[in-house]
Design a protein around this motif. Structure first.
Motif, PDB file in Angstrom:
ATOM      1  N   GLU A 220     -19.876 -12.463 -26.411  1.00 36.24           N
ATOM      2  CA  GLU A 220     -20.202 -13.809 -25.961  1.00 36.24           C
ATOM      3  C   GLU A 220     -20.569 -13.823 -24.484  1.00 36.24           C
ATOM      4  O   GLU A 220     -21.452 -14.573 -24.057  1.00 36.24           O
ATOM      5  N   ARG A 223     -24.172 -12.849 -24.002  1.00 37.31           N
ATOM      6  CA  ARG A 223     -25.093 -13.968 -24.251  1.00 37.31           C
ATOM      7  C   ARG A 223     -25.094 -14.930 -23.067  1.00 37.31           C
ATOM      8  O   ARG A 223     -26.154 -15.359 -22.593  1.00 37.31           O
ATOM      9  N   ARG A 224     -23.897 -15.288 -22.590  1.00 43.84           N
ATOM     10  CA  ARG A 224     -23.782 -16.295 -21.546  1.00 43.84           C
ATOM     11  C   ARG A 224     -24.255 -15.784 -20.188  1.00 43.84           C
ATOM     12  O   ARG A 224     -24.833 -16.533 -19.408  1.00 43.84           O
ATOM     13  N   PHE A 227     -28.345 -12.773 -21.593  1.00 44.58           N
ATOM     14  CA  PHE A 227     -29.446 -13.196 -22.466  1.00 44.58           C
ATOM     15  C   PHE A 227     -29.866 -14.643 -22.227  1.00 44.58           C
ATOM     16  O   PHE A 227     -31.054 -14.937 -22.082  1.00 44.58           O
ATOM     17  N   ASP A 228     -28.879 -15.558 -22.191  1.00 42.23           N
ATOM     18  CA  ASP A 228     -29.223 -16.974 -22.028  1.00 42.23           C
ATOM     19  C   ASP A 228     -29.892 -17.273 -20.686  1.00 42.23           C
ATOM     20  O   ASP A 228     -30.878 -18.015 -20.643  1.00 42.23           O
ATOM     21  N   VAL A 259     -24.878  -6.120 -30.503  1.00 42.89           N
ATOM     22  CA  VAL A 259     -25.405  -7.480 -30.444  1.00 42.89           C
ATOM     23  C   VAL A 259     -25.907  -7.862 -31.840  1.00 42.89           C
ATOM     24  O   VAL A 259     -26.948  -7.386 -32.287  1.00 42.89           O
ATOM     25  N   ARG A 262     -29.385 -10.427 -31.780  1.00 39.12           N
ATOM     26  CA  ARG A 262     -30.201 -10.022 -30.629  1.00 39.12           C
ATOM     27  C   ARG A 262     -31.365 -10.986 -30.470  1.00 39.12           C
ATOM     28  O   ARG A 262     -31.951 -11.425 -31.459  1.00 39.12           O
ATOM     29  N   PRO A 263     -31.747 -11.348 -29.251  1.00 41.75           N
ATOM     30  CA  PRO A 263     -32.845 -12.285 -29.039  1.00 41.75           C
ATOM     31  C   PRO A 263     -34.146 -11.807 -29.682  1.00 41.75           C
ATOM     32  O   PRO A 263     -34.359 -10.614 -29.887  1.00 41.75           O
TER      33      PRO A 263
END
Length: 858
Positions: A220, A223-224, A227-228, A259, A262-263
């Motif tokens: 998490e 992501r935070r 990626f985000d 992941v 994954r994006p």
């Protein structure tokens, strides 16, 4: 008469479209029975598109009707005085009639204790009918109680009204539990004795949970923190520049973290593969001299950021096992040159921090061109041994950084770190600065965890893996409102520490079977491996149906280490009668308020006249740093909290609202101050605060309330809890509060006498603590301090009640509690603060002699 709702939803406007037939149309609208003047507007559109309008007025005035006045909410054992106002209109001819208000409870929640009748007279437009109910039922959370009112004159029912009364939650739920690390290799087994009190709601739950790795907790944060932010910048209009630190975090996460989501590929090249991101750093973020820059536009081209270069080098080493370091040697060369330049300019300076970051990046035994560059450092920093000799033993952060770079751990440092772990809930702990209760900052928490994972025995120590849970929840980063994500060094350090923890607990490729039985009967089985790393099950029904000794046994087999969690969410059917301190200590003080000055009068009040203003103060104390805290105070049912943003009658009262970010000059952090955020929400019968950055110590929370509905009410407990770990909590005690109204003709009959302040103040609970880890009758769960033989809740001995007098109070030889100097002066502003921490001596005696939830080794 039509049965009306006690609280009618009045439509202030009604719109209807009518087709006229021969110029005639009809609309039926039901108007409320109470007196109002309504405007009727008609707008007409003719066939030839001509418009017309007209307006008339309608006044609704029933000859006689009821209007109810009730508290906004009720709780178990409340005894409110309801008012039913008989409204009359002398012009309608209702003169000198004897009227009776009949009240009927429609369920087992309310018990009628008194009723009333009135005489309707010509010279009065309204007459009150008073009656008293007692809440005797045990409704579910958020349920309604119903009662009917009927107005009878000469035996004829003139008006009927149904009251829907909100019976609110009367006792705060309590979350308690325990957790263990059980090695599966060779077979692991341990047992708990599970004891639940008899007065729990059916909505209470008991949950088992098992996990084989802490490493996935970093997902998490990837992501935070990586990626985000990159996604948001790419999708922004216009597109915003991506920082090198974000690329470093993303490169590490893509390589080292599994992941799952994954994006999407369309975000390439930023989120495609680690190799691609490293190439972007080399091609677009490296200037002509070979220096790594923060942005691709070289905005800071005259500056070499040694820590940025070191963090990027560390990422390359971790993701390539050191094989790609030579390809980015220019980053190292420029960083070394920057340190040499600082040494030449300021020879007396200490550059240990910069050198330690570089040693962490390249590892303890660099080779080839990497070693050649490290040899160019000033002699005091050119080897780990010389660097270590410069580090002060009191500089825990720098020692942790050097230790992370060393191949051989510093045993003295590891011992210091282990002794500094504070177990702050049933699942978490944090590493405090030595000699302090305050947590180390984010990256040093992770480096401390890395230091604790030097052997299997230490990795399986309860203190070690609880620190891992704390870091996985966000660590110290969640202590500050603006730090909602990990910085790059924290991301890499956390990955290193959790990876080492998995290695030392055989959880790199786990394969574990978990069987749980209750008194020999299997109630749960799960299999955990690399694909399924966590599972849980609810066993409240199994516990409630079991007639045995409630011995819960875990049997673990296979390869790996299982982290087991047993938690109970307890919802009582009666208010908790005693204060509970399981981390937080909460004390409640109610004082009279002087509206003219906005000041709270000294001393505690247990009863006030209806219409009085009250000052409610909570003193919340915690021995630990709490990242996110929630404080909630439930008002007595006859008392209404006032929102100082709306209802403030003076500047002083308006200043009680402290929403927003504030600087805390007493913050014990090394830089001497902290920011914390306090947000308050005023509801109909409660006030809630959310606090980010609650440092160890005490804080006051205050609001103003208005006593309105007469009656005798339960004074509910106030609660404080860690939002991330609700088992770290505290409750004030339950007491009684009375709202008087001397203007009522039969006030003495309607309202029971208020409690005696002096009698209640002597009932301060000073109970003894448990006698040892196997003394089930005294244990509420927690962790066993084997050195002392005590069950510990956080860093204090588990105890159902306050273990000491309130702040600023003392106990005299005759047993009476005196606060301040006994002459009305209280240095802490908490005269009589113990009062709300007492059990309600007028409530039913509860079977609380049994332990709430007891865990011990079988």
């Amino acid at each position: 008469p039509v049965l009306r709702e006690g609280v009618e939803t009045v439509r202030l406007a009604a719109f209807e479209v009518v087709d006229l037939v021969d110029g005639v149309g009809e609309v039926v609208i039901k108007l409320p029975a109470d007196r109002k003047r309504w405007s009727v507007q008609v707008h007409v559109v003719g066939a030839d598109l001509k418009f017309g309008s007209a307006e008339a007025f309608v006044t609704v005035s029933s000859p006689v009707y009821l209007q109810a006045y009730t508290p906004r909410a009720l709780r178990l054992m409340d005894t409110p005085v309801f008012g039913a106002l008989v409204q009359t209109d002398p012009l309608k001819g209702m003169f000198d009639k004897a009227a009776t208000v009949v009240v009927e409870s429609l369920d087992d929640t309310l018990e009628l204790e008194t009723s009333d009748s009135v005489a309707v007279q010509t010279d009065q437009a309204s007459r009150p009918a008073l009656f008293r109910f007692k809440v005797i039922g045990r409704p579910d959370m958020g349920s309604l109680a119903f009662a009917d009112l009927k107005l009878e004159i000469d035996g004829e029912v003139i008006d009927r009204m149904r009251l829907s009364l909100d019976v609110s939650v009367h006792a705060h739920p309590l979350l308690i539990g325990t957790s263990r690390a059980v090695p599966a290799t060779g077979g692991g087994e341990w047992s708990d004795v599970l004891a639940l009190p008899e007065f729990l709601s059916d909505e209470s739950t008991v949950t088992l949970r098992a996990a084989v790795s802490q490493y996935d907790r970093i997902l998490e944060h990837c992501r935070r923190s990586a990626f985000d932010p990159i996604l948001a910048k790419i999708q922004a209009t216009p597109e915003q520049p991506v920082h090198a630190s974000e690329i470093i975090s993303a490169a590490y996460c893509l390589q080292k973290v599994n992941v799952v989501d994954r994006p999407s590929p369309y975000l390439s090249p930023y989120l495609s593969a680690t190799e691609t991101l490293v190439n972007i750093l080399k091609d677009s973020f490296t200037d002509s001299r070979g220096r790594l820059q923060w942005t691709s536009d070289f905005r800071y081209s005259d500056y070499t950021d040694v820590r940025l270069a070191a963090t990027a080098l560390l990422m390359v080493r971790l993701t390539s096992n050191g094989g790609e370091l030579a390809s980015v040697v220019s980053w190292l060369r420029e960083a070394v040159e920057a340190i040499n330049e600082m040494q030449r300019r300021y020879s007396s300076g200490d550059y240990s921090w910069y050198a330690a970051h570089l040693w962490l990046a390249v590892g303890a035994s660099p080779t080839g061109v990497i070693k050649a560059e490290m040899d160019r450092l000033p002699s005091a920093y050119s080897s780990l041994s010389s660097l270590k000799s410069k580090v002060s033993t009191s500089d825990i952060s720098l020692r942790l950084l050097v230790n992370a770079a060393e191949a051989t751990p510093d045993s003295a440092l590891v011992s210091t770190v282990m002794d500094s772990v504070r177990l702050s809930s049933d699942q978490t702990g944090y590493v405090a600065r030595p000699g302090s209760v305050h947590a180390l900052a984010s990256p040093w928490q992770s480096f401390a965890l890395l230091a604790l994972c030097q052997s299997q025995a230490m990795a399986r120590d309860e203190r070690t893996w609880r620190v891992a849970v704390y870091i996985g929840q966000g660590g110290e980063a969640r202590f500050y409102p603006w730090m909602s994500r990990f910085d790059t060094l924290t991301m890499l350090a956390t990955g290193m520490a959790l990876s080492k923890l998995d290695m030392q607990t055989d959880n790199e490729d786990p394969d574990v079977d978990v069987d749980v039985s209750l008194d020999g009967k299997k109630i749960w089985n799960t299999k955990l491996d690399a694909e399924t790393r966590e599972d849980s099950d609810e066993i409240a029904d199994d516990v409630s149906k079991n007639d045995g000794d409630n011995i819960l046994t875990w049997v673990v087999s296979g390869t790996g280490t299982v982290f087991t969690y047993l938690s109970a969410f307890l919802i009582p059917t009666e208010p908790w009668p005693t204060p509970i301190s399981r981390g937080f200590t909460v004390q409640k003080l109610i004082q009279a308020l002087n509206p003219a000055t906005g000041e709270c009068a000294p001393g505690m009040v247990t009863s006030v006249q209806s219409g009085s203003m009250l000052c409610v103060t909570l003193l919340v104390t915690t021995p630990d740093d709490v990242r996110n805290a929630k404080i909630e105070d439930w008002s007595p049912s006859g008392v209404e909290p006032l929102d100082s943003n709306v209802d403030a009658i003076s500047v002083a009262l308006a200043a009680m609202n402290t929403d927003g970010y504030m600087a805390d000059s007493s913050c014990p952090r090394w830089w001497g101050w902290c920011w914390y955020r306090e947000m308050r929400q005023v509801k109909a019968s409660s006030v809630e605060w959310e606090v980010q950055g609650f440092v160890a110590g005490s804080r006051e929370f205050r609001y103003v309330a208005l006593a309105n509905i007469p009656g005798s009410y339960v004074l509910p407990a106030s609660v404080a809890m860690d939002s991330d770990n609700p088992s770290y909590t505290g409750l004030s005690g339950t007491a009684e509060f009375v709202v008087l109204d001397d203007s009522l003709a039969n006030s003495a009959e309607l309202i029971p006498p208020p409690p005696d302040v002096s009698v209640v103040s002597r009932r301060l609970l000073l109970s003894t603590v448990g006698s040892g880890c196997d003394a089930a009758e005294d244990v509420w769960g927690g962790w066993c301090d084997e050195a002392t033989g005590k069950w510990m809740c956080g860093q204090v001995v588990c105890n159902n009640t306050l273990s000491a007098l309130p702040l600023g109070c003392r106990q005299e030889s005759d047993g009476q509690v005196v606060c301040g100097d006994g002459e009305g002066t209280d240095p802490n502003g908490l005269s009589g603060a113990a009062l709300a921490n007492l059990p309600s001596w007028r409530l039913v005696v509860l079977p609380l002699l049994a332990p709430l939830l007891c865990f011990r080794l079988a």
